[in-house]
Design a protein around this motif. Sequence first.
Motif, PDB file in Angstrom:
ATOM      1  N   LEU A 649       0.828  -1.208   0.000  1.00  0.00           N
ATOM      2  CA  LEU A 649       0.000   0.000   0.000  1.00  0.00           C
ATOM      3  C   LEU A 649       0.861   1.256   0.000  1.00  0.00           C
ATOM      4  O   LEU A 649       0.574   2.237  -0.694  1.00  0.00           O
ATOM      5  CB  LEU A 649      -0.920   0.009   1.233  1.00  0.00           C
ATOM      6  CG  LEU A 649      -2.095  -0.980   1.201  1.00  0.00           C
ATOM      7  CD1 LEU A 649      -2.704  -1.154   2.586  1.00  0.00           C
ATOM      8  CD2 LEU A 649      -3.159  -0.510   0.209  1.00  0.00           C
ATOM      9  N   ASP A 650       1.932   1.197   0.795  1.00  0.00           N
ATOM     10  CA  ASP A 650       2.784   2.379   0.923  1.00  0.00           C
ATOM     11  C   ASP A 650       3.521   2.700  -0.374  1.00  0.00           C
ATOM     12  O   ASP A 650       3.994   3.823  -0.555  1.00  0.00           O
ATOM     13  CB  ASP A 650       3.774   2.194   2.075  1.00  0.00           C
ATOM     14  CG  ASP A 650       3.071   2.277   3.419  1.00  0.00           C
ATOM     15  OD1 ASP A 650       1.896   2.734   3.438  1.00  0.00           O
ATOM     16  OD2 ASP A 650       3.648   1.874   4.443  1.00  0.00           O
ATOM     17  N   MET A 652       2.114   2.790  -3.215  1.00  0.00           N
ATOM     18  CA  MET A 652       1.167   3.348  -4.195  1.00  0.00           C
ATOM     19  C   MET A 652       1.031   4.852  -4.026  1.00  0.00           C
ATOM     20  O   MET A 652       1.312   5.387  -2.954  1.00  0.00           O
ATOM     21  CB  MET A 652      -0.221   2.731  -3.987  1.00  0.00           C
ATOM     22  CG  MET A 652      -0.256   1.255  -4.190  1.00  0.00           C
ATOM     23  SD  MET A 652      -1.924   0.655  -3.841  1.00  0.00           S
ATOM     24  CE  MET A 652      -1.670  -1.080  -4.062  1.00  0.00           C
ATOM     25  N   GLU A 654      -1.450   8.218  -3.766  1.00  0.00           N
ATOM     26  CA  GLU A 654      -2.593   8.434  -2.876  1.00  0.00           C
ATOM     27  C   GLU A 654      -3.903   7.886  -3.455  1.00  0.00           C
ATOM     28  O   GLU A 654      -4.658   7.187  -2.774  1.00  0.00           O
ATOM     29  CB  GLU A 654      -2.719   9.934  -2.639  1.00  0.00           C
ATOM     30  CG  GLU A 654      -3.534  10.276  -1.425  1.00  0.00           C
ATOM     31  CD  GLU A 654      -3.564  11.777  -1.201  1.00  0.00           C
ATOM     32  OE1 GLU A 654      -3.438  12.519  -2.191  1.00  0.00           O
ATOM     33  OE2 GLU A 654      -3.720  12.188  -0.036  1.00  0.00           O
ATOM     34  N   ASP A 656      -4.489   5.663  -5.932  1.00  0.00           N
ATOM     35  CA  ASP A 656      -4.502   4.199  -6.057  1.00  0.00           C
ATOM     36  C   ASP A 656      -4.645   3.546  -4.696  1.00  0.00           C
ATOM     37  O   ASP A 656      -5.306   2.529  -4.533  1.00  0.00           O
ATOM     38  CB  ASP A 656      -3.194   3.697  -6.706  1.00  0.00           C
ATOM     39  CG  ASP A 656      -3.153   4.062  -8.182  1.00  0.00           C
ATOM     40  OD1 ASP A 656      -4.212   4.473  -8.717  1.00  0.00           O
ATOM     41  OD2 ASP A 656      -2.062   3.956  -8.786  1.00  0.00           O
ATOM     42  N   ARG A 657      -3.973   4.174  -3.741  1.00  0.00           N
ATOM     43  CA  ARG A 657      -3.997   3.583  -2.400  1.00  0.00           C
ATOM     44  C   ARG A 657      -5.424   3.621  -1.829  1.00  0.00           C
ATOM     45  O   ARG A 657      -5.901   2.654  -1.258  1.00  0.00           O
ATOM     46  CB  ARG A 657      -3.048   4.347  -1.490  1.00  0.00           C
ATOM     47  CG  ARG A 657      -2.743   3.588  -0.206  1.00  0.00           C
ATOM     48  CD  ARG A 657      -1.622   4.224   0.561  1.00  0.00           C
ATOM     49  NE  ARG A 657      -1.982   5.553   1.023  1.00  0.00           N
ATOM     50  CZ  ARG A 657      -1.225   6.635   0.875  1.00  0.00           C
ATOM     51  NH1 ARG A 657      -0.069   6.553   0.262  1.00  0.00           N
ATOM     52  NH2 ARG A 657      -1.630   7.802   1.339  1.00  0.00           N
ATOM     53  N   LEU A 661      -7.476   0.422  -0.717  1.00  0.00           N
ATOM     54  CA  LEU A 661      -7.952   0.260   0.671  1.00  0.00           C
ATOM     55  C   LEU A 661      -9.422  -0.132   0.708  1.00  0.00           C
ATOM     56  O   LEU A 661      -9.821  -1.044   1.443  1.00  0.00           O
ATOM     57  CB  LEU A 661      -7.736   1.564   1.445  1.00  0.00           C
ATOM     58  CG  LEU A 661      -6.287   1.811   1.884  1.00  0.00           C
ATOM     59  CD1 LEU A 661      -6.088   3.260   2.306  1.00  0.00           C
ATOM     60  CD2 LEU A 661      -5.897   0.848   3.004  1.00  0.00           C
ATOM     61  N   GLU A 745      -4.911   4.794   7.196  1.00  0.00           N
ATOM     62  CA  GLU A 745      -4.924   5.861   6.195  1.00  0.00           C
ATOM     63  C   GLU A 745      -5.462   7.164   6.810  1.00  0.00           C
ATOM     64  O   GLU A 745      -4.934   8.250   6.588  1.00  0.00           O
ATOM     65  CB  GLU A 745      -5.772   5.423   4.996  1.00  0.00           C
ATOM     66  CG  GLU A 745      -5.878   6.460   3.886  1.00  0.00           C
ATOM     67  CD  GLU A 745      -4.541   6.689   3.172  1.00  0.00           C
ATOM     68  OE1 GLU A 745      -3.689   5.771   3.182  1.00  0.00           O
ATOM     69  OE2 GLU A 745      -4.342   7.793   2.606  1.00  0.00           O
TER      70      GLU A 745
END
Length: 898
Positions: A649-650, A652, A654, A656-657, A661, A745
């Motif tokens: 996740l980190d 990616m 913002e 895409d993340r 999520l 997040e």
Amino acid sequence: MAANNSGSEPPIPEDDEGLGGVTHEEEAAEAKGKAPAASTTTMNRSGSRPQLDLSGAAIHGTLEDRNPTILLPNQSDDISHLALDIGGSLIKLVYFSRHADQPTEDKRKLSTKRRLEIFTGARRSYPVLGGRLHFVKFETGKLNECLDFISSKQLHRGGVDSPSWRSGAQPDNIVIKATGGGAFKYADLFKERLGVSLEKEDEMDCLVAGANFLLKAIRHEAFTHMDGQKEYVQIDQNDLFPYLLVNVGSGVSIIKVDGHGKFQRVSGTNVGGGTYWGLGRLMTECKSFDELLELSQRGDNSTIDMLVGDIYGGLDYSKIGLSASTIASSFGKTISDNKELSDYRPEDISLSLLRMISYNIGQISYLNALRYGLKRIFFGGFFIRGHAYTMDTISFAVHFWSKGEAKAMFLRHEGFLGALGAFMSYEKHGLDDLSAHHLVERFPMGAPYVGGKIHGPPLGDLNEKISWMEKFVQKGTQITAPVPMGAPATTGMGGFERPTSKGDILRSDASAALNVGVLHLVPSLDVFPLLEDPKTYEPNTIDLDHDEFKYWFTILSDHLPDLVEKAVASEGGTDDAKRRGDAFAHAFSAHLARLTEEPAAYGKFGLANLLELREECLREFQFFDAYVSIKQRENEASLAVLPDLLMELDSMDEEDRLLALIEGVLAANIFDWGSKACVDLYNQGTIIEIYRMSRKKMQRPWRIDNFDTFKSRMLKKDQPYKRALISVDNAGADVVLGMLPLAREFLRRGVEVVLVANSLPALNDITANELPEIVAEAAKHCGILRKAAEAGGLIVDAMAGIQGDAKDEPASVPLMVVENGCGSPCIDFRQVSSELAAAAKDADLLILEGMGRSLHTNLNARFKCDALKLAMVKNQRLAEKLFNGNIYDCICKFEPVS
Ligand SMILES: Nc1ncnc2c1ncn2[C@@H]1O[C@H](COP(=O)(O)OP(=O)(O)O)[C@@H](O)[C@H]1O
Ligand SMILES: CC(C)(COP(=O)(O)O)[C@@H](O)C(=O)NCCC(=O)O
Ligand SMILES: [Mn+2]
């Protein structure tokens, strides 16, 4: 709740769970109240000793104690927990059982609560005054059984768990509130047998106080009953008075009620319940009231009553609206028949009597309503006995004579008004201050199985409880109170020809008694402050109508063997656990059978209530966490892969993340042990394999897909959220790989996060107790979570060894955990924990996750803050009904307030 003292059943109050029979879980759910400030309202009731005096309540010992004792310094030890209404026919008891022990609070949870309260500025809460109100009745003729019952439970001394009873002290001059004529008549006997003085309360005062309380505090108390259909009536507190209260006991009192304590007994009639039972006994061979009533269900009154048709040669008297079947004269036919009493069928006699008396009461009530211009008439008293035919007859009379202007309504606690009113006349019981959201009604399977801690004459052990339930099931399933037929319009005053019953035995008093449950008083419950309109809020999305209930009946019945297996295993698989497992299956099936027979038996019942009933039933048989090992296993497996997921996740950007999520949350919501389809899936792979498969299948657009709006809102840099309430669902991947990364997040964006989880286990849902440990575990791999959890007081000691550098790190927004006050897979926002209510005050985003909390309930709920509802639909029928979709569809419903 009735003690079934008629017939062959033992004199056992069916509701009773035993004063000491309190499970820790139940306590945990109930007894976490804030100490209400000592009541400042003055009550102009007749003086009596103060009751629970909570002023100065404080936790004795440290907050970290497992079972902190609550000191009520101003509370005298000897609390009367009992009030009586001793009538001409029946003795009604209302008694309060308090919990002997206080709930367990784990260290971290208490700490989080303190943190939260610092953040919210809320008062510290004290777990006090959880308790239950029980309703029991005895026949007045069997007063001794009633005295034995009181004595064995030591109800007059505040119960066997009261300090005075434990210490062996024998307080003299115990005073018990009592109303009804028997309070005078039997005062000496009570003194002699129990050493108590009866303090008399006026019967009318009590009836009115009882009715007003019920109409205010019990959501589904009043209902109409027409043509066999029961319909609960929403009472508007601001538009309750004036109303007519008709109490049909041995005799009938008719009271015009104008407000609290404001009333006038405007009329009455000596032709009442005693008349029906008395005449019926003389004219038939019946030995009990129920037998007489049961007979009526097979009766044909036209052999006894003189009908319009008898007089008019078979014709209607249509000019004045009377059909041929209208009763012209009750019992009138017997004058010309030249027959003896024995020539008539007892069934017919009973029905003629019942119709005569019910019509008469309906008619007199209507006339009084007319006299005072009242539109609403509430009927109480045990003559009604929840009996469909009686209620329909009364309703018909009121409707017919008033031409539909006046409405007859009935009360679920019908016969207990007086006893409840007497109970309320104790000062400082605090009942006056309770509202609907403080009361939770439960329907335990009667007699107690409380791990050997049984008091009094009730069913001694599990075997007895099981045999009681079997009786309940047998009777309960064969029996249906008769549903009258025929449209009133065509039959005039006759209403309907005769009862046409689906079965011909009266529902046993045992199962009828389950109409009234045990009232749990939970002062710590609150209405969720972010509900847009609590008045119109309805938690259940789909009405549990006949078809819907049938579907769920099958689903829940099919699931039962597997659930029992898990429950038994969770308790070590011992013989005792197996017996309890069987008993649970019996009990839950009995509830299902009861509801099949009468869907409105327990009040207005939705799917949420049904799913909760199952969890409560497990707890009643002391299964506290059937899915405990599954939850542990899935938590461990998920925590092992969490670091990799966070890394991914980190990496990616913002946008895409954010998508990853939300996808992650939806995909991981597949781990639901309540869904048959999903459970079948679990046999086909490991949890991680299924999770991966589920993620891969995430294809947008989802069935409801407001993700883009949500994303835009999240990306508005000038308007960050302040606090997100995130309601989590299942243990394992769902919370660890779905919800925790989402929470993280928000934290990284500087948004405070409050994780909201169940107070008690339900299926494989994660509980608020379990969550801190999972967070602590996850925090080992993630600085964001660690700092936030520390800031929120979630990590107290587990991280002590590895947080040496924490002092140098910048402060974080807090991550907190609160319990929601529920022990079910759904959530009713009218009754949530005070912690959640406190946490909600500063929240501007609510996230609801899972089918139970965001589809079965709350799909249509509107909130005062932005709401995001996320779930995977794991049931084909639900997908079709709600979304015209398919199983495994995903829902991402974002509802911004502006
Ligand atoms: N098990 C029962 N035994 C006797 N009467 C019953 C029973 N169940 C219902 N009833 C009816 O309820 C009436 C008593 O109602 P209740 O409200 O208790 O009045 P009271 O206070 O006068 O005893 C009886 O006269 C009878 O018609
Ligand atoms: C009990 C549940 C609401 C729990 O779902 P969750 O909230 O965990 O998503 C769900 O498992 C459910 O609706 N089950 C229905 C039974 C079935 O489909 O087999
Ligand atoms: Mn769940």
